[in-house]
Design an enzyme around this catalytic site. Sequence first.
Site, short mmCIF file in Angstrom:
data_model
loop_
_atom_site.label_atom_id
_atom_site.label_comp_id
_atom_site.label_asym_id
_atom_site.label_seq_id
_atom_site.Cartn_x
_atom_site.Cartn_y
_atom_site.Cartn_z
N GLU A 31 6.23 89.54 125.71
CA GLU A 31 5.63 89.13 126.97
C GLU A 31 4.12 89.21 126.80
OE1 GLU A 31 6.75 91.34 130.48
OE2 GLU A 31 5.50 90.07 131.73
N ARG A 258 14.88 101.61 120.07
CA ARG A 258 13.43 101.42 120.06
C ARG A 258 12.81 102.34 119.01
NH1 ARG A 258 11.38 99.32 124.95
NH2 ARG A 258 9.31 100.09 124.49
N LYS A 268 3.35 99.28 126.54
CA LYS A 268 2.15 98.55 126.95
C LYS A 268 1.66 99.06 128.31
CE LYS A 268 4.31 94.66 126.13
NZ LYS A 268 4.70 93.26 126.17
#
Length: 533
Positions: A31, A258, A268
């Site tokens: 994104e 992850r 982020k």
Amino acid sequence: MSKTNFLEKIIDKDIKNGLPKKNLSFRFPPEPNGFLHLGHVKSIYLNYSLARKYKCPFILRFDDTNPINEETKFIKAIKKDINWLGFKWCKETYASDYFVELYKLAKKLILQGKAFVDSQTKKKIKEQRRSSYEDGIESPYRKRSIYDNLELFKKMKNGCFKEGECVLRAKIDMNSPNINLRDPIMYRIIKKKHYKTGKKWFIYPTYDWAHGQNDYLEKISHSLCTLEFQHNKPLYNWFLSKIKSYGHILPKQYEFSRLNLNYSIMSKTKMKVLIEKQIVDNWDDPRLPTISGLRRRGFTPDAICNFIKEIGISKRENNIDIYLLEFYLKKNLAKIAEQVMVVFNPLTLKIENLNETKWLRFKDRNIPFSKEIYIESKDFIENKKDKFWRLSIGQKVRLKSAFTIKAKSIIKKKNGSIKYILCKIYKDKSKYKATLHWVAKKYSLPIKINLYGKLFNIKCPEKIKNFTDYINKKSRIQVNAFAEQFLRNANSKTKYQFLRNGYFCLDNKSTNKNNSKLVFNKIISFKQKRFNI
Ligand code: ATP
Ligand code: MG
């Protein structure tokens, strides 16, 4: 990946069961709302290496469905980082490329009676979904007619409603134990300019609605994401089962764990908080595990990729200790770094039996040796101790690529501190237990060096809500040092090994254009056991 990971096993099985190899396709879907970090490399590497292995496309898809935080500068930074790491994508796509298609598919769902416009607030909708232990409450608008839904949805699209006035929801099951299936939201009204589509749209698809359909439209075969999406999988499949109309094979979602690092954050959103609170300078702050931060800090693509390769892919959640990255970093730097002599805390030696400058060979260059030279203060001791092999009165040591030296007396200032050490040089080539690095005072080049420590003083800041309360106040310290003139022409591509200290690189963001004020970043010490980012 050298060992066959669980995803490769799944793909091999799919092929065995008849999935044509030509139908394989992978994507990395960032994104554009921030910079890439080390965690993203795990995902890029996985998708890229699968595409290489099976000789199929690796697509870079920008998942730009939310105009609120997305910006062109992030697109640029993401592409720069992936290029720098050495991964090549065959096609660059944008979720926003599919907005028209997605809108059509949403209408198709309405026509099937599988989606409706809800005129309740988001808060109300959330309340009605309740928890998985109890049944949800159906929206009073759930029974709206197909005609009304089509009309209202069109009005939503045309900007006739205010933000929050209504949403489009899928009609699935308000009693499902999986909350994601309790009539999830597909579209919400956002009246903000999109960096790419401008003011064309007033409605934007949610991740759940957009992602799977984009995978489908793009003919992705295996949609790989991190574990937090495993509960979204039934929804991913539900949507696909309703829209399949082009006859392609449906993509399948698989999850992997992850990457988390000790003493570090890998999100982020949290990095943005650090930037907003001015705890770090920006996305490329060398203390952040962003790719741009690591690059500025002096990390190499080789070290990063070898690390990612080594940790492999699994479904197990764990925190990786940074020493592994440190290991690959040092291994790589040892091969490529240029050796330079730099003195951090200078102590002056005055050579009694030398008057003119001598030029000596060090590596590929000639370096000056003159009457006054600097060595590290800690390489001299006033009162000799057992097993101290470096300089002390009466003791001989080697100076790197130069002479043997003996300290004769200490000359002090009025305040008692050392002014200089009077020394004598010898041409003898005998071996001594210590070899010291040095810099000729007259020819020395003053430089500044940023030393970095851990950004957090707790092991798992990622898990803590008020993570900014645990910042290490000494995570960056600037010190002065004296270097050989060789560094006058330093560039940000080359890595340097400062003898007996560690690895360093030029910080081209704080060094001025003509190199007249040189600032270096410490990449890593030789000795440091645990690396701190
Ligand atoms: P963040 O939490 O940092 O905002 P994100 O998942 O929202 O991360 P995206 O840009 O949506 O960021 O991520 C793109 C891809 O990278 C996704 O497929 C995501 O699962 C993957 N990814 C993100 N963080 C990690 C991580 N720490 N380890 C492995 N993969 C990750
Ligand atoms: Mg995301």
